[in-house]
Scaffold this motif. Sequence first.
Motif, short mmCIF file in Angstrom:
data_model
loop_
_atom_site.label_atom_id
_atom_site.label_comp_id
_atom_site.label_asym_id
_atom_site.label_seq_id
_atom_site.Cartn_x
_atom_site.Cartn_y
_atom_site.Cartn_z
N TRP A 59 -7.63 -1.22 -10.46
CA TRP A 59 -8.54 -1.97 -9.59
C TRP A 59 -9.76 -1.17 -9.16
CZ3 TRP A 59 -3.57 -3.44 -6.54
CH2 TRP A 59 -2.90 -4.45 -7.23
N GLY A 60 -9.88 0.06 -9.63
CA GLY A 60 -11.06 0.87 -9.32
C GLY A 60 -11.14 1.31 -7.88
N LEU A 61 -10.00 1.60 -7.26
CA LEU A 61 -9.96 2.04 -5.88
C LEU A 61 -9.44 3.47 -5.81
CD1 LEU A 61 -8.32 -1.17 -4.36
CD2 LEU A 61 -10.75 -0.57 -4.29
N SER A 62 -9.83 4.19 -4.76
CA SER A 62 -9.26 5.52 -4.56
C SER A 62 -7.84 5.40 -4.06
CB SER A 62 -10.10 6.32 -3.56
OG SER A 62 -9.96 5.78 -2.26
N LEU A 63 -7.07 6.46 -4.27
CA LEU A 63 -5.68 6.46 -3.82
C LEU A 63 -5.59 6.26 -2.31
CD1 LEU A 63 -2.70 6.95 -4.75
CD2 LEU A 63 -3.03 9.33 -4.08
N SER A 64 -6.47 6.93 -1.56
CA SER A 64 -6.42 6.82 -0.10
C SER A 64 -6.82 5.43 0.36
CB SER A 64 -7.33 7.87 0.54
OG SER A 64 -8.67 7.70 0.11
N THR A 65 -7.72 4.75 -0.36
CA THR A 65 -8.14 3.40 0.03
C THR A 65 -7.01 2.41 -0.14
OG1 THR A 65 -10.45 3.82 -0.55
CG2 THR A 65 -9.74 1.51 -0.46
N LEU A 66 -6.32 2.47 -1.29
CA LEU A 66 -5.21 1.55 -1.49
C LEU A 66 -4.04 1.89 -0.56
CD1 LEU A 66 -4.25 -0.88 -3.01
CD2 LEU A 66 -3.46 0.60 -4.86
N ALA A 67 -3.85 3.20 -0.30
CA ALA A 67 -2.83 3.60 0.67
C ALA A 67 -3.16 3.06 2.05
CB ALA A 67 -2.70 5.12 0.71
N LEU A 68 -4.45 3.01 2.39
CA LEU A 68 -4.86 2.46 3.68
C LEU A 68 -4.55 0.97 3.75
CD1 LEU A 68 -6.26 2.72 6.43
CD2 LEU A 68 -8.45 2.36 5.27
N ALA A 69 -4.78 0.24 2.66
CA ALA A 69 -4.46 -1.19 2.64
C ALA A 69 -2.96 -1.42 2.83
CB ALA A 69 -4.93 -1.82 1.33
N ILE A 70 -2.14 -0.60 2.16
CA ILE A 70 -0.69 -0.70 2.32
C ILE A 70 -0.28 -0.34 3.75
CG2 ILE A 70 1.53 0.21 1.54
CD1 ILE A 70 0.21 0.61 -1.23
N ALA A 71 -0.92 0.72 4.29
CA ALA A 71 -0.63 1.09 5.67
C ALA A 71 -1.04 -0.02 6.63
CB ALA A 71 -1.37 2.38 6.01
N LEU A 72 -2.16 -0.69 6.32
CA LEU A 72 -2.64 -1.77 7.18
C LEU A 72 -1.64 -2.92 7.23
CD1 LEU A 72 -4.87 -3.00 8.93
CD2 LEU A 72 -5.95 -3.84 6.82
N HIS A 73 -1.00 -3.25 6.10
CA HIS A 73 -0.05 -4.37 6.17
C HIS A 73 1.16 -3.99 7.01
CE1 HIS A 73 2.46 -3.26 2.33
NE2 HIS A 73 3.30 -3.28 3.33
N ASN A 74 1.50 -2.71 7.05
CA ASN A 74 2.57 -2.30 7.96
C ASN A 74 2.18 -2.50 9.41
OD1 ASN A 74 4.86 -1.14 6.34
ND2 ASN A 74 3.23 0.12 5.51
N LEU A 75 0.92 -2.18 9.73
CA LEU A 75 0.44 -2.36 11.10
C LEU A 75 0.33 -3.84 11.46
CD1 LEU A 75 -0.56 -0.95 13.66
CD2 LEU A 75 -2.86 -0.98 12.69
N VAL A 76 -0.23 -4.64 10.55
CA VAL A 76 -0.35 -6.09 10.79
C VAL A 76 1.04 -6.71 10.90
CG1 VAL A 76 -1.12 -8.27 9.78
CG2 VAL A 76 -2.60 -6.27 9.70
N GLY B 74 2.93 6.71 8.68
CA GLY B 74 3.59 7.33 7.55
C GLY B 74 2.89 7.02 6.23
N ALA B 75 2.49 5.76 6.02
CA ALA B 75 1.84 5.36 4.77
C ALA B 75 0.44 5.93 4.66
CB ALA B 75 1.80 3.83 4.67
N TRP B 76 -0.34 5.85 5.75
CA TRP B 76 -1.73 6.31 5.70
C TRP B 76 -1.83 7.83 5.74
CZ3 TRP B 76 -4.41 8.83 9.75
CH2 TRP B 76 -5.76 9.11 9.46
N ALA B 77 -1.13 8.46 6.67
CA ALA B 77 -1.25 9.91 6.83
C ALA B 77 -0.75 10.65 5.60
CB ALA B 77 -0.47 10.37 8.07
N GLY B 78 0.24 10.08 4.89
CA GLY B 78 0.73 10.74 3.69
C GLY B 78 -0.37 10.91 2.66
N GLY B 79 -1.12 9.83 2.37
CA GLY B 79 -2.22 9.91 1.41
C GLY B 79 -3.36 10.75 1.92
N TRP B 80 -3.68 10.62 3.21
CA TRP B 80 -4.81 11.36 3.79
C TRP B 80 -4.56 12.86 3.78
CZ3 TRP B 80 -5.60 14.43 8.18
CH2 TRP B 80 -6.93 14.63 8.55
N LEU B 81 -3.37 13.28 4.19
CA LEU B 81 -3.06 14.71 4.22
C LEU B 81 -2.96 15.29 2.81
CD1 LEU B 81 -0.45 15.18 7.10
CD2 LEU B 81 -2.73 16.19 6.93
N PHE B 82 -2.42 14.53 1.89
CA PHE B 82 -2.28 15.05 0.53
C PHE B 82 -3.65 15.29 -0.09
CE2 PHE B 82 -1.98 14.43 -4.08
CZ PHE B 82 -1.10 15.46 -4.39
#
Length: 405
Positions: free
Chosen positions: A41-58, A359-367
Amino acid sequence: MTSRVPRRLYLTIVAGALIMSVAMGIRQSFGLVLGPGAVEWGLSLSTLALAIALHNLVWGLAQPVAGAMADRYGATPVVLVGAIALAAGLALTALLPGLWAAMLGTGVLVGIGLSCTTFGTVLTAVGRAASPERRTAMMGLASAIGSIGSATVVPLSQFMIEADGVATAVTNLAMAMLVAAPLAFAFLATDREATQAPATLTRQLSLGEALKEAAGHRGYILLTLGFFTCGFQLAFFAVHFPSYLVTCHLPVSVGAAALAVYGASNTFGSWFCGQLGTWYRPQYVLAWIYIVRGLAIVALVFLPKTELVALGFAGVLGLLGLGTVPLTSGLIARIFGTGNLGMLFGLCFLNHQIGSFMGAWAGGWLFERTGSFDPIWLATAAAGGIAALLHFPIRDEPVARPALA
C-alpha cells in the motif's frame, strides 16, 4: 422449563463464540498484514502501525458506548451494526489504499466494529444468560471457543496473503465478518429479558447512578488501572512479534505459526482461567497471570532466539492471554450485578485499549529509532509486576443497594 435454559445458554455461547472467532481472528491477523501491507500500500511501517494502534484506541473509546447500547437495546442490533462497520473498514483499507483510508478504515471503522463484536458485547450476553454461580465459567467457555478464530483465521490469512496479496486477503476477511453477523440473532431471547427491567429485590440503577457507584468503588478503579497492562502486553505481541522474530533471523513462517499457537493456547487458557475464577477469587488469579506473563517475557529476552523458544513463548502467553477477560467481566458482575455490565466492562476495557494503543504504536516507534524491540519487551514485563500489585487489594463483595419499596 429448566431443560430449556441450558439449551438457550449454550446457543448463546456458541453463536457468540463464532462471532468472536471471526472478529478476533481478524484482529490477530494484523500482525501478518503489517509488513507486507506497508509495502503493497506504499505506507511506512510506523504509519500502518499507527493505524492499527488507532483502532485499538477507538475500540476502547467506543466500547463503553457499545456496552451501554447493548444494556439498553440488547446485543443483537449492536453486533449487527458492528459487523458492518468492521467489514467496511477492512474493505476501505484494501480497496482504496492510502494514508487516510488506512486511518479511517483500519483505525476508526475497525475499532468501532471490534467494540460491537467482541468481549464487551458478546460476553455480556453470555453473562446474562448464565446463572451467577456459573457466570465466570461460562464466559471463559465462550472466550475459549472464540479463541479458535486466532488458531484458524490467522494461518488462513497468511495463506491468502502469500497466494493473492494483502488486498485480497483483507477483502476476504471483510466478507467473512458479514457472513458471521446473522449469528447475533441467537441473542434475541436474552436481549428481551435483559431489557424488560424485571422486578428484583434491589433497585436497578440508572446509567448515571451506575457510573457514580463504580467511580467510588476502590476495587473497580484498581481493576481498571491494571487492565492497561493486559492491553499493552498483548497488542505489542500481536502486532510486532512476527517482525521481532524476523529481526532475530527466524523465517517469516515462524511468526504466523507463533500467532496460531497463541490462538490455540487461548482456547484452553480462556476456559481454564474461567474455571479458576470459580475456584479462587478472580482478582488473585488475575494478579498471578500478570506475574507469570512478566517472567515469561524476561525469559524471552534473555534466552537464545530459536523456533522452539518463539513457539513456547507464544503458547505460554496464549494460556495467560484472553483469560483475563472472563475474569475481569466476571469480577465486575460479581460486584455490581449484570444490569449495567456492558457499560461498566466497557469503561474498564477503555483503559485496556489505551494500553493496546501504546503497545502497538510504541513498538514500531521505538524500533525505528533504536533498531531493537528489547526495551519495550522489558517495559511490558515491568508493567506486569505493577498490575499484580494493583489486583491483590481488590475486594469483591457485592455492593449494597437500597431495597425496592
